[in-house]
Enzyme design. Structure first.
Site, short mmCIF file in Angstrom:
data_model
loop_
_atom_site.label_atom_id
_atom_site.label_comp_id
_atom_site.label_asym_id
_atom_site.label_seq_id
_atom_site.Cartn_x
_atom_site.Cartn_y
_atom_site.Cartn_z
N SER A 185 1.02 -1.31 -0.06
CA SER A 185 -0.04 0.05 -0.15
C SER A 185 0.72 1.28 0.01
O SER A 185 1.97 1.29 0.71
CB SER A 185 -0.95 -0.31 1.29
OG SER A 185 -1.66 1.30 1.67
N HIS A 221 -13.81 -2.04 -1.14
CA HIS A 221 -12.83 -1.56 -0.17
C HIS A 221 -13.09 -2.21 1.23
O HIS A 221 -13.00 -1.64 2.23
CB HIS A 221 -12.88 0.03 0.14
CG HIS A 221 -11.54 0.66 0.28
ND1 HIS A 221 -10.80 1.22 -0.77
CD2 HIS A 221 -10.62 0.66 1.47
CE1 HIS A 221 -9.64 1.56 0.09
NE2 HIS A 221 -9.58 1.21 1.12
N TYR A 243 -2.35 5.57 -4.19
CA TYR A 243 -3.06 6.40 -3.83
C TYR A 243 -2.53 7.68 -4.65
O TYR A 243 -1.57 8.00 -4.57
CB TYR A 243 -3.43 6.73 -2.30
CG TYR A 243 -4.09 5.82 -1.73
CD1 TYR A 243 -5.59 5.54 -2.29
CD2 TYR A 243 -3.70 4.97 -0.79
CE1 TYR A 243 -6.32 4.76 -1.51
CE2 TYR A 243 -4.84 4.17 0.18
CZ TYR A 243 -6.02 4.02 -0.56
OH TYR A 243 -6.74 3.06 0.16
N THR A 296 -5.87 2.51 -6.67
CA THR A 296 -7.29 2.41 -5.84
C THR A 296 -7.84 3.75 -6.26
O THR A 296 -7.46 4.82 -6.12
CB THR A 296 -6.97 2.47 -4.51
OG1 THR A 296 -6.22 1.36 -4.30
CG2 THR A 296 -8.14 2.44 -3.80
N LYS A 314 -8.59 -0.84 -9.00
CA LYS A 314 -9.13 -1.29 -7.81
C LYS A 314 -10.25 -0.43 -7.08
O LYS A 314 -10.03 0.71 -6.99
CB LYS A 314 -8.06 -1.61 -6.79
CG LYS A 314 -8.68 -2.16 -5.31
CD LYS A 314 -7.43 -2.56 -4.41
CE LYS A 314 -8.00 -2.83 -3.11
NZ LYS A 314 -8.59 -1.62 -2.26
#
Ligand code: GLV
Length: 387
Positions: free
Chosen positions: A107, A276, A130, A156, A252
């Protein structure tokens, strides 16, 4: 060594061994948690069709995800703050995944940095992106992922603003934990966790602290998201990101057929049908329920993966038989990590693999690639008749 027979066993140990704010962070959904619950209960509504007297020797769960070989179609999902569940958590999870032969996704909001995970693993991992407002930071982030030899980018698209999870606010979630009376009383019962944490320097958001600017409290995930994330992310920006990365791109957070078509148009290699883990829009449908409509829209143009609600190998089987090419687990591997570190992640993968393999056999299938609707009993009104 405790006897672990299922993910629930790992979850119990995770809860016992990990500070409450991090356990709660992993186990929460947003607001009423309706979508969070539906993700699991909708899987339970689907039943399996038992077959007998079929030769079940020589079974295989191996396959590919975006052209990369996998021992089973189950990747580790990107999970923020994994390095707070256990010291050096992202490195431990990535090592377990590479030994098992499944992808690990790091992440952006991890504790161990991209460079750190690359330095402590052998095989390429995937990197989740992100979008922050700081464009220089974004360009450097892509370059850092490339330099670390990441073999796919997972962008994402469902978190420009953050869904509220009540417990995170009440617990004062932060990395590292702020010392209050409540957190100190809790930490006093998590000595093993604390000793391991004292032995590592990885206690901050490793990909962003020191790399990105403009945040008033760099220890708070919600502050990062509120102050630094780009709320203007749109399909043009996603197309731009696609052009910055010359390897596979996975989008995603798709939950709607129209968005799935847009994802295929911008040149993504795969989408993850995902809400999520029920952490964003409470009230949205479960991923497994919307999967058929998304497959109808784009199933012949793009790989369709699924996350949200996968806790067992039987859930994996059901998602694959419903038509997903692959799945992701988040909480299930974090339960393993919080319970027993790297060995716990390995155990979580072994449990899921065994459940998948045994269920496949009892459904009369020898190869995951052959799973299909013929293996399932799906209620006629499963998808629902929504106006
Ligand atoms: C971040 O991705 C979160 O769901 O907390």
């Amino acid at each position: 060594m405790p006897v672990i027979t299922c993910i629930e066993d790992l979850k119990r140990l995770h809860r016992r061994r990990t500070p409450r704010m991090f356990y709660d962070y992993a186990e929460s959904g947003s607001w009423t948690e309706q979508t969070f619950r539906d993700n699991s209960t909708d899987f339970e509504k689907i039943r399996l069709r038992q077959r007998v007297a079929v030769d079940m020797a020589g079974r295989s769960t191996a396959g590919t995800m975006i052209g990369q070989d996998v021992a089973m179609p189950v990747a580790l999902a990107p999970v923020g703050m994994t390095g707070m569940q256990r010291a050096d958590g992202e490195i431990k999870a990535a090592r377990a995944a590479e030994k098992f032969g499944v992808p690990f996704t790091l992440s952006t909001m991890s504790i161990c940095s991209i460079e750190d995970v690359a330095a402590h693993t052998e095989k390429p991992f995937w990197f989740q992106v992100y979008t922050l407002k700081d464009d220089d930071f974004m360009k450097r982030l892509f370059a850092r992922a490339k330099a670390a030899n990441c073999s796919a980018l997972v962008i994402t698209v469902d978190l420009q603003v953050m869904g509220q999870r009540h417990k995170d606010i009440k617990n004062g979630l932060s990395a590292p934990p702020k010392l209050t009376l409540a957190s100190m009383l809790d930490l006093a019962t998590k000595i093993g966790w604390g000793l391991e944490m004292l032995g590592t320097r990885r206690r901050f958001f490793g990909n962003i602290v020191g790399h990105a600017r403009g945040v008033s409290d760099p220890s708070s995930l919600s502050t990062w998201i509120a102050e630094a994330f780009d709320p203007s992310l749109d399909w043009d920006r996603i197309r731009e990101f696609r052009s910055w990365w010359d390897g596979p791109v996975i989008l995603k957070g798709i939950l709607d057929a129209e968005d799935a078509r847009r994802a295929a148009e911008v040149g993504a290699d795969a989408i993850v049908v995902s809400n999520h883990g029920g952490r964003q829009l409470d009230g949205a449908l479960s991923s497994i329920r919307v999967l058929p409509s998304i497959l109808d829209a784009v199933g012949d143009r793009i790989e369709v993966h699924l996350d949200s609600g996968i806790r067992t190998g039987q859930d994996v089987l059901k998602a694959l038989a419903m038509g997903a090419k692959a799945t992701y687990v988040g909480r299930a591997f974090v339960n393993g990590l919080g319970a027993m570190g790297e060995a716990g992640v390995t155990r979580a993968l072994e449990v899921i693999h065994r459940e998948l393999d045994t269920s496949m056999a009892l459904c009369g299938e020898r190869d995951v690639a052959d799973l299909g609707r013929h293996n399932l009993l799906v209620p006629r009104d499963f998808e629902g008749d929504w106006a």
